[in-house]
Design a protein around this motif. Structure first.
Motif, PDB file in Angstrom:
ATOM      1  N   LEU A 176      72.118 -80.081 -24.494  1.00 37.16           N
ATOM      2  CA  LEU A 176      73.579 -80.213 -24.539  1.00 37.16           C
ATOM      3  C   LEU A 176      73.782 -80.952 -25.637  1.00 37.16           C
ATOM      4  O   LEU A 176      75.092 -81.457 -25.946  1.00 37.16           O
ATOM      5  CB  LEU A 176      73.950 -81.079 -23.212  1.00 37.16           C
ATOM      6  CG  LEU A 176      73.610 -80.317 -21.907  1.00 37.16           C
ATOM      7  CD1 LEU A 176      73.942 -81.156 -20.576  1.00 37.16           C
ATOM      8  CD2 LEU A 176      74.917 -79.154 -21.904  1.00 37.16           C
ATOM      9  N   SER A 177      72.877 -81.653 -26.321  1.00 35.07           N
ATOM     10  CA  SER A 177      73.092 -82.428 -27.650  1.00 35.07           C
ATOM     11  C   SER A 177      72.340 -81.910 -28.766  1.00 35.07           C
ATOM     12  O   SER A 177      71.590 -82.596 -29.293  1.00 35.07           O
ATOM     13  CB  SER A 177      72.791 -83.945 -27.490  1.00 35.07           C
ATOM     14  OG  SER A 177      71.335 -84.163 -26.996  1.00 35.07           O
ATOM     15  N   PRO A 178      72.644 -80.842 -29.193  1.00 32.49           N
ATOM     16  CA  PRO A 178      71.972 -80.109 -30.339  1.00 32.49           C
ATOM     17  C   PRO A 178      72.115 -80.941 -31.552  1.00 32.49           C
ATOM     18  O   PRO A 178      73.180 -81.591 -31.757  1.00 32.49           O
ATOM     19  CB  PRO A 178      72.371 -78.658 -30.169  1.00 32.49           C
ATOM     20  CG  PRO A 178      73.708 -78.798 -29.782  1.00 32.49           C
ATOM     21  CD  PRO A 178      73.775 -79.946 -28.739  1.00 32.49           C
ATOM     22  N   SER A 179      71.075 -80.515 -32.470  1.00 31.98           N
ATOM     23  CA  SER A 179      71.227 -81.515 -33.666  1.00 31.98           C
ATOM     24  C   SER A 179      71.257 -80.598 -34.865  1.00 31.98           C
ATOM     25  O   SER A 179      71.117 -80.823 -36.232  1.00 31.98           O
ATOM     26  CB  SER A 179      70.194 -82.492 -34.006  1.00 31.98           C
ATOM     27  OG  SER A 179      68.807 -81.976 -33.443  1.00 31.98           O
ATOM     28  N   THR A 180      70.977 -79.073 -34.757  1.00 34.83           N
ATOM     29  CA  THR A 180      70.846 -78.110 -35.664  1.00 34.83           C
ATOM     30  C   THR A 180      72.004 -77.147 -35.351  1.00 34.83           C
ATOM     31  O   THR A 180      72.571 -76.959 -34.190  1.00 34.83           O
ATOM     32  CB  THR A 180      69.465 -77.293 -35.836  1.00 34.83           C
ATOM     33  OG1 THR A 180      69.548 -76.656 -34.512  1.00 34.83           O
ATOM     34  CG2 THR A 180      68.320 -78.297 -35.865  1.00 34.83           C
ATOM     35  N   SER A 181      72.285 -76.280 -36.560  1.00 30.90           N
ATOM     36  CA  SER A 181      73.554 -75.299 -36.413  1.00 30.90           C
ATOM     37  C   SER A 181      73.155 -74.304 -35.269  1.00 30.90           C
ATOM     38  O   SER A 181      74.073 -73.918 -34.527  1.00 30.90           O
ATOM     39  CB  SER A 181      73.819 -74.712 -37.583  1.00 30.90           C
ATOM     40  OG  SER A 181      72.727 -74.079 -38.340  1.00 30.90           O
TER      41      SER A 181
END
Length: 216
Positions: A172-177
């Motif tokens: 729910l909190s991705p850091s990549t595209s």
């Protein structure tokens, strides 16, 4: 939980968490000792591991193959050989998923023990080409060690259920595209409307994995 949070949230994992390196303080907090063996996990690998954890619990074996590719454990294209002495040729993710399903459903602890998954993959490695980047080796060691300790306290310990809340949080909190696209695909329909069924499913997964006193 602490090690899993490191694996899928912070990217810093204590890779030698045996009994001598873990201390329960008088304040009730858990302390890790001896940081001579640590593993650093990149953001895209954290997201792949988080996805893989959810796939095992959901018995989504095709998704698990995707997670293997994303972590670098399985190459692109996927390679397979019928004869263990022959050359590797082209293999399909669907065929690999089908074999994973058959083996994981038959092995004891297939969806609750990381050790069971390790055994399955070791056997499959005779015909499916797999790779072991240094961080993979350390993480396997880490979770096998932890599972052994927890199993002595609780024979019904399920490492995937314990890991699920952190996996959902990472999803729910991705850091990549790629992670952002995966989240959009999971929660939004083609017309950009929210898929409430999927939202409710994620909430249910979180509640099932959380201790009784933390469920809301």
């Amino acid at each position: 939980e602490a090690v899993t949070a490191g694996l899928v949230l912070t990217g810093i994992v204590h890779a030698d968490p045996h009994e001598g390196n873990i201390m329960l303080g008088d304040d009730g907090r858990l302390y890790f000792l001896d940081f001579g063996l640590m593993s650093e996990v990149r953001a895209e690998i954290m997201e792949a591991f988080a996805y893989g954890i959810q796939c095992v619990l959901n018995k989504d074996w095709r998704g698990l193959v995707t997670a293997f590719v994303q972590t670098g454990f399985v190459g692109t294209p996927i390679e397979y050989r019928e004869d263990t002495t022959g050359e590797f040729g082209s293999g399909s993710p669907e065929a690999m998923a089908a074999e994973l399903e058959e083996r994981m459903e038959s092995v004891p602890g297939g969806t609750s023990r990381f050790g069971a998954l390790s055994t399955v993959l070791f056997d499959m490695g005779n015909q499916w080409r797999m790779y072991t980047p240094p961080y993979i080796i350390l993480l396997i060691r880490t979770f096998l060690t932890l599972e052994g300790i927890a199993g002595q306290v609780d024979p019904n310990f399920n490492i995937y259920e314990v890991s699920l809340p952190w996996a959902v949080r990472r999803a729910l909190s991705p850091s990549t595209s790629a992670g952002e696209e995966a989240l959009r695909g999971a929660l939004l329909a083609s017309d950009n409307t929210l898929r409430w069924d999927r939202v409710n499913e994620l909430i249910e997964q979180q509640q099932l994995a959380a201790p009784a006193g933390e469920q809301q």
